[in-house]
Write an enzyme that holds these catalytic residues in place. Structure first.
Site, mmCIF file in Angstrom:
data_model
loop_
_atom_site.group_PDB
_atom_site.id
_atom_site.type_symbol
_atom_site.label_atom_id
_atom_site.label_comp_id
_atom_site.label_asym_id
_atom_site.label_seq_id
_atom_site.Cartn_x
_atom_site.Cartn_y
_atom_site.Cartn_z
ATOM 1 N N GLY A 57 26.251 -3.625 123.234
ATOM 2 C CA GLY A 57 26.395 -2.503 124.165
ATOM 3 C C GLY A 57 25.059 -1.817 124.417
ATOM 4 N N ALA A 58 24.029 -2.643 124.662
ATOM 5 C CA ALA A 58 22.676 -2.082 124.824
ATOM 6 C C ALA A 58 22.268 -1.995 126.290
ATOM 7 C CB ALA A 58 21.675 -2.911 124.028
ATOM 8 N N TYR A 108 41.182 6.030 119.614
ATOM 9 C CA TYR A 108 39.719 6.002 119.431
ATOM 10 C C TYR A 108 39.351 6.540 118.047
ATOM 11 C CZ TYR A 108 34.800 7.092 120.049
ATOM 12 O OH TYR A 108 33.428 7.162 119.877
#
Ligand SMILES: NC(=O)c1ccc[n+]([C@@H]2O[C@H](COP(=O)([O-])OP(=O)(O)OC[C@H]3O[C@@H](n4cnc5c(N)ncnc54)[C@H](OP(=O)(O)O)[C@@H]3O)[C@@H](O)[C@H]2O)c1
Length: 299
Positions: free
Chosen positions: A9-10, A165
């Site tokens: 997730g960069a 979450y």
């Protein structure tokens, strides 16, 4: 020492800021993303800004365990070892429950099972490092999870995006603790694992998901306050990246494993619903789900 660092997730937010800073320090950085054009753009941006040409990308949709397996296989084919794995990708999704191609509730698939599988597949590569480090992005909101139902780890009964979450981030902490103990028991001294939280950071996080009108409103107000108010300087992705950069590179954390970090310091995670049995149960569930994807992986 220059390190080989893979960050999931960069392509945006905290992960991108982490990749930029670590590339700036001269490390070899592998940017993971799910969108090829975006990843290409981000890599070009980081190379231009830092002058570091050892920045590349790998693509995988982390909602799919097969894709996680392919991501690991591609990494292993192209690199002889891994020094730092930063499991950063994560999201809060919608109140309406959705499942992944593997039949896993999507928050669990992305935030818990994907990093779990990726870590298992890359540990042999981390063991080839003199100082292998795994960093799992959790969240302070794990404290708001409420009691987990350990007989419902696919979250079939939950209808709140925010609760799913928070639970997922609680399980990330438990899995981190468990992984740390297992590595010690197995006599692996050169690989550590820690969890972290970045603070409340202005990114794309939670902006598009439907969490119910009240939570949606709270997110929007919080983002506005953090973007324009006195908290502004504290809420940037660069600020959010600081703890993971520290965990990836600082000599002060040599050999330290199984902890939860924030503001570059160890912090006490919530122990409200913790028990060794619960931790084991979550670990066993994850292990059972990913098992088919471990057996035929190329190491
Ligand atoms: N922001 C906060 O206040 C905050 C607080 C506590 C914890 N965190 C945690 O910090 C981490 C990073 O969040 P962020 O705020 O930087 O969020 P973000 O701006 O939304 O970035 C998330 C990153 O994950 C990627 N991603 C999302 N779903 C994916 C999928 N299915 N497959 C592959 N990649 C996927 C995104 O890819 P695209 O670029 O393609 O969208 C993006 O690169 C998350 O684990 C989050 O839970 C954030």
């Amino acid at each position: 020492m220059k390190k080989t660092i893979l960050i999931t997730g960069a392509t945006d937010g905290i992960g991108k800021a982490t990749a930029m800073a670590l590339a700036q320090q001269g490390h070899q950085v592998i940017v993971h993303g799910r969108n090829r054009e975006k990843a290409q753009r981000v890599v070009a941006e980081i190379r231009t800004a830092t002058g570091n040409q050892q920045v590349t990308f790998l693509i995988a949709d982390l909602f799919s365990l097969r894709a996680v397996q392919q991501l690991a296989a591609q990494f292993l084919a192209e690199n002889d070892h891994l020094d730092v794995l930063i499991n950063n990708a994560g999201a809060v999704l919608n109140n309406h429950r959705a499942v992944s191609v593997d039949g896993i509730e999507k928050t669990m698939a992305l935030n818990v099972l994907a990093p779990f599988l990726l870590t298992q597949l890359l540990i042999p590569s981390l063991e080839k490092s003199s100082d292998g480090r795994i960093i799992n992005m959790s969240s302070a909101s794990h404290r708001a999870s409420g009691r987990p139902d350990l007989n419902d780890l696919n979250l079939e009964k939950d209808n709140s995006a925010q609760r799913r979450y928070s639970l997922s981030k609680l399980f990330v902490i438990w899995n981190t603790q468990h992984q740390g103990k297992l590595l010690k028991q197995q006599g692996v001294q050169n690989v550590t694992v820690n969890a972290s939280h970045p603070g409340a950071i202005v990114t794309n996080f939670g902006q598009d998901s439907d969490k119910g009108w009240l939570v949606n409103l709270v997110y929007k107000v919080a983002i506005k306050l953090a973007s324009f108010g006195p908290l502004r300087t504290m809420a940037t992705p660069e600020h959010g990246a600081a703890t993971n950069i520290y965990l990836a590179t600082s000599e002060n954390v040599d050999g330290i494993s199984g902890l939860f970090w924030g503001d570059a310091k160890p912090q006490k995670p919530s122990t409200r619903y913790y028990s060794a049995t619960a931790e084991q149960q979550v670990w066993d569930y994850c292990q059972a789900v990913v098992r088919p994807f471990l057996s035929d992986a190329k190491h």
